[in-house]
Design a protein around this motif. Structure first.
Motif, PDB file in Angstrom:
ATOM      1  N   ALA A  72      -2.149   2.006  -8.266  1.00  0.00           N
ATOM      2  CA  ALA A  72      -1.137   2.288  -9.294  1.00  0.00           C
ATOM      3  C   ALA A  72      -0.609   3.682  -9.030  1.00  0.00           C
ATOM      4  O   ALA A  72      -1.399   4.637  -8.913  1.00  0.00           O
ATOM      5  CB  ALA A  72      -1.755   2.206 -10.685  1.00  0.00           C
ATOM      6  N   LYS A 112       8.182  -8.797  -7.592  1.00  0.00           N
ATOM      7  CA  LYS A 112       8.277  -7.681  -8.541  1.00  0.00           C
ATOM      8  C   LYS A 112       8.329  -8.256  -9.940  1.00  0.00           C
ATOM      9  O   LYS A 112       9.077  -9.206 -10.184  1.00  0.00           O
ATOM     10  CB  LYS A 112       9.540  -6.873  -8.257  1.00  0.00           C
ATOM     11  N   TYR A 120      -0.487  -4.078  -3.033  1.00  0.00           N
ATOM     12  CA  TYR A 120      -0.289  -4.424  -4.436  1.00  0.00           C
ATOM     13  C   TYR A 120      -0.079  -3.098  -5.163  1.00  0.00           C
ATOM     14  O   TYR A 120      -1.041  -2.355  -5.378  1.00  0.00           O
ATOM     15  CB  TYR A 120      -1.500  -5.178  -4.990  1.00  0.00           C
ATOM     16  N   ASP A 148      -2.862  -3.319 -16.363  1.00  0.00           N
ATOM     17  CA  ASP A 148      -3.070  -2.989 -14.951  1.00  0.00           C
ATOM     18  C   ASP A 148      -4.561  -3.010 -14.605  1.00  0.00           C
ATOM     19  O   ASP A 148      -4.951  -3.446 -13.513  1.00  0.00           O
ATOM     20  CB  ASP A 148      -2.474  -1.620 -14.630  1.00  0.00           C
ATOM     21  N   THR A 163       1.250  -1.061  -8.354  1.00  0.00           N
ATOM     22  CA  THR A 163       1.720  -0.965  -9.740  1.00  0.00           C
ATOM     23  C   THR A 163       2.513   0.326  -9.818  1.00  0.00           C
ATOM     24  O   THR A 163       1.954   1.420  -9.688  1.00  0.00           O
ATOM     25  CB  THR A 163       0.527  -0.928 -10.714  1.00  0.00           C
ATOM     26  N   PHE A 220       6.660  -0.082 -16.331  1.00  0.00           N
ATOM     27  CA  PHE A 220       6.059  -0.176 -14.999  1.00  0.00           C
ATOM     28  C   PHE A 220       6.349  -1.545 -14.407  1.00  0.00           C
ATOM     29  O   PHE A 220       6.818  -2.452 -15.101  1.00  0.00           O
ATOM     30  CB  PHE A 220       4.551   0.125 -15.021  1.00  0.00           C
ATOM     31  N   SER A 221       6.081  -1.692 -13.100  1.00  0.00           N
ATOM     32  CA  SER A 221       6.305  -2.974 -12.421  1.00  0.00           C
ATOM     33  C   SER A 221       5.110  -3.282 -11.535  1.00  0.00           C
ATOM     34  O   SER A 221       4.556  -2.375 -10.893  1.00  0.00           O
ATOM     35  CB  SER A 221       7.542  -2.906 -11.518  1.00  0.00           C
ATOM     36  N   PHE A 222       4.747  -4.561 -11.488  1.00  0.00           N
ATOM     37  CA  PHE A 222       3.795  -5.029 -10.484  1.00  0.00           C
ATOM     38  C   PHE A 222       4.604  -5.399  -9.243  1.00  0.00           C
ATOM     39  O   PHE A 222       5.447  -6.304  -9.302  1.00  0.00           O
ATOM     40  CB  PHE A 222       3.031  -6.257 -10.985  1.00  0.00           C
ATOM     41  N   TRP A 244      -5.400  -6.597 -14.192  1.00  0.00           N
ATOM     42  CA  TRP A 244      -4.824  -7.051 -12.920  1.00  0.00           C
ATOM     43  C   TRP A 244      -5.758  -6.654 -11.766  1.00  0.00           C
ATOM     44  O   TRP A 244      -6.079  -7.462 -10.895  1.00  0.00           O
ATOM     45  CB  TRP A 244      -3.431  -6.432 -12.773  1.00  0.00           C
TER      46      TRP A 244
END
Ligand SMILES: NC(=O)c1ccc[n+]([C@@H]2O[C@H](COP(=O)([O-])OP(=O)(O)OC[C@H]3O[C@@H](n4cnc5c(N)ncnc54)[C@H](OP(=O)(O)O)[C@@H]3O)[C@@H](O)[C@H]2O)c1
Length: 172
Positions: free
Chosen positions: A11, A155, A128, A31, A130, A164-166, A34
């Motif tokens: 992240a 995304k 990956y 997160d 974040t 935020f975005s994964f 995740w």
């Protein structure tokens, strides 16, 4: 034998910051979930500072810890379900994980921190990431994925508790 996949899971703030004084600068429960879901049952590689920041071995995963200290003894050395293995180099960490990859879904996650991420970019096929869409002050960073080497393939945006975005980046 199926191919072993190697990934970073991280992240990072908009300015690349991932940590401050040994801790995360934010608290994003989704997160954390995740991370837990993605890494459960897998082999993990981490720097000694990240291992100590987490305070205990991550359960139901192989925890491989990299340190230059010759006689490093983890405070908690895990158990059969949650083994901890200490190595002296990133190369040794990869060899150890590859040798037992079939027990860990043929997937290796490099989970930081900053020093280990920066050294291991050439090893990963997936990132990956974040991405938190604001800047934070901090002392550990993650490098922006190089668009010549990695392509953004997924995304998914979130707005809470911060924007935020994964993101999933795959090696081209
Ligand atoms: N946001 C995220 O996703 C995320 C993920 C993980 C960590 N973090 C944060 O990142 C910070 C920690 O990162 P960091 O960069 O300070 O430390 P780190 O990468 O976790 O660990 C650094 C340590 O790893 C060992 N090491 C590094 N390179 C080595 C090599 N080539 N050979 C042998 N040993 C090596 C050394 O241990 P010795 O000193 O024992 O020799 C070094 O001090 C914390 O703030 C943590 O919360 C954030």
């Amino acid at each position: 034998m199926s191919k072993v996949r190697v990934a970073h899971i991280v992240a990072a703030a908009a300015n690349g910051v991932i940590g401050r004084a040994g801790d995360l600068p934010w608290h994003i429960p989704e997160d954390m979930k995740w991370f837990r879901d993605r890494t459960r049952g897998r082999a993990l590689i981490m720097g000694r500072k990240t291992f100590e920041a987490v305070e205990h071995p991550l359960p139901k995963r192989l925890n491989v810890v990299i340190t230059r200290q010759k006689n490093y003894k983890p405070k908690d050395s895990g158990n059969a379900d949650t083994p901890v293995h200490v190595v002296a180099t990133l190369d040794e960490a990869m060899k150890y994980c590859l040798a037992c990859a079939d027990k860990y879904e043929n997937e290796i996650f490099i989970i930081g921190g900053g020093e280990i991420y920066h050294q291991s970019v050439p090893l990963v096929d997936t990132i990956y990431l974040t991405r938190i869409h604001q800047n934070y002050e901090g002392d550990a960073t993650y490098p922006d994925p190089d668009p010549k080497l990695f392509e953004l393939v997924e995304k998914s945006d979130r707005t809470s508790p911060v924007s935020f975005s994964f993101e999933t980046w795959a090696r081209r």
